[in-house]
Structures are given as structure tokens and as C-alpha cells.
Write a protein that holds these residues in place. Sequence first.
Motif, mmCIF file in Angstrom:
data_model
loop_
_atom_site.group_PDB
_atom_site.id
_atom_site.type_symbol
_atom_site.label_atom_id
_atom_site.label_comp_id
_atom_site.label_asym_id
_atom_site.label_seq_id
_atom_site.Cartn_x
_atom_site.Cartn_y
_atom_site.Cartn_z
ATOM 1 N N THR A 36 0.837 -1.190 0.000
ATOM 2 C CA THR A 36 0.000 0.000 0.000
ATOM 3 C C THR A 36 0.873 1.242 0.000
ATOM 4 O OG1 THR A 36 -1.704 -1.164 1.245
ATOM 5 C CG2 THR A 36 -1.819 1.222 1.246
ATOM 6 N N THR A 37 0.521 2.186 -0.863
ATOM 7 C CA THR A 37 1.163 3.495 -0.872
ATOM 8 C C THR A 37 0.061 4.532 -0.651
ATOM 9 O OG1 THR A 37 0.917 3.740 -3.267
ATOM 10 C CG2 THR A 37 2.954 2.734 -2.482
ATOM 11 N N TYR A 38 0.424 5.785 -0.660
ATOM 12 C CA TYR A 38 -0.577 6.823 -0.408
ATOM 13 C C TYR A 38 -1.640 6.889 -1.491
ATOM 14 C CZ TYR A 38 1.770 9.583 -3.958
ATOM 15 O OH TYR A 38 2.302 10.014 -5.148
ATOM 16 N N ASP A 39 -1.317 6.433 -2.709
ATOM 17 C CA ASP A 39 -2.260 6.571 -3.813
ATOM 18 C C ASP A 39 -2.819 5.249 -4.344
ATOM 19 O OD1 ASP A 39 0.154 5.759 -4.854
ATOM 20 O OD2 ASP A 39 0.162 7.172 -6.513
ATOM 21 N N GLN A 41 -3.213 0.721 -3.837
ATOM 22 C CA GLN A 41 -3.094 -0.491 -3.023
ATOM 23 C C GLN A 41 -3.035 -1.668 -3.986
ATOM 24 O OE1 GLN A 41 -6.510 -1.594 -0.631
ATOM 25 N NE2 GLN A 41 -5.149 -2.396 0.939
ATOM 26 N N GLN A 62 -6.501 4.686 -4.377
ATOM 27 C CA GLN A 62 -6.763 5.251 -3.051
ATOM 28 C C GLN A 62 -6.641 6.772 -3.032
ATOM 29 O OE1 GLN A 62 -5.737 1.899 0.117
ATOM 30 N NE2 GLN A 62 -4.031 3.199 -0.310
ATOM 31 N N SER A 63 -6.342 7.365 -4.185
ATOM 32 C CA SER A 63 -6.220 8.822 -4.225
ATOM 33 C C SER A 63 -7.609 9.434 -4.378
ATOM 34 C CB SER A 63 -5.319 9.256 -5.386
ATOM 35 O OG SER A 63 -5.968 9.028 -6.616
ATOM 36 N N HIS A 139 5.559 5.392 -9.441
ATOM 37 C CA HIS A 139 6.154 4.927 -8.198
ATOM 38 C C HIS A 139 6.575 3.482 -8.408
ATOM 39 C CE1 HIS A 139 6.943 4.987 -3.901
ATOM 40 N NE2 HIS A 139 6.299 3.859 -3.790
#
Length: 145
Positions: A36-39, A41, A62-63, A139
Amino acid sequence: MRLRHVAMLMLLLFMTGCATTEQAAIPGMSYPNSHTTYDMQFAWKSAMGQADITISGTMKNQSYYYITEPELTAALLDRDGRIIAQGTFIFFPHQMALDETAPFVVRIPLTEGQIPDRIRFTYRYRLAEEGRSGAPRFHSFDANP
């Protein structure tokens, strides 16, 4: 009249071709690996075959933005960190909303004797609000095969 029948038959063939595509990655299915990253999953599993490795899973936005042109590249790395093989998956539809999940399957051919030590996932997308003039976001992260 004959042209209409041919056109209808072609349309039917195209529609059935789309209906039989492989759905190896089902949203909501549990996968043994995740990141999972900020933007985004990711959840996935990998299966080693005789001459390839298949990585199947899901990507979830997730953004708070609509994203367009999402793309995922999986590169297999050896013990020294060199790329031995890679494959890319381009998501369809080309736009994803917040909390939307899309399946992916990446098949990467291997030659005999190649044993991957790590997988490097690299994903790219654009923000829908910015259109084609906006800079692509990307990313990467490494994981076990």
C-alpha cells in the motif's frame, strides 16, 4: 439486406470475443501479497510455470482523484538487482475513481535457469483533471516473487 446480416454477425463475434477473456484476478479475492502506498493499493499472487511466471492481482485507486491511463510493469530481478525479464499490463477501462479496483495479469517469459530473486513493480498514471498536459505520476516498489 445481406450486408446487414454480415455486420450483425461481425458484431456478435466481437462481443463474444470480449466475453471470453481471462478473469484470473477477481476484485475482492484474497491474495497472499500486498503493498500500500498513499495513492494505490496492490494485492497479488505469483505462480511459477515451466517457462514463465504469472503475476495476477488487483490495483485499487486510493487517491482522491480520478486517474487515467494506469499501467503496471513487473520486472524480475536477479540476486544482483539486474533485470532478467519484465512484462507490462495496461488497465482497461482507462479511468479509475476513488476506491475503484481493477484486476491485472502479467505473464513474464523466462529462459531456462533464470530464477528471480525479487519483483520490482512500477506503476504509472495521469490525473484525469490535468489531461494529457499533466505530468505522469509513477512509483515503484520491490517484493518477493
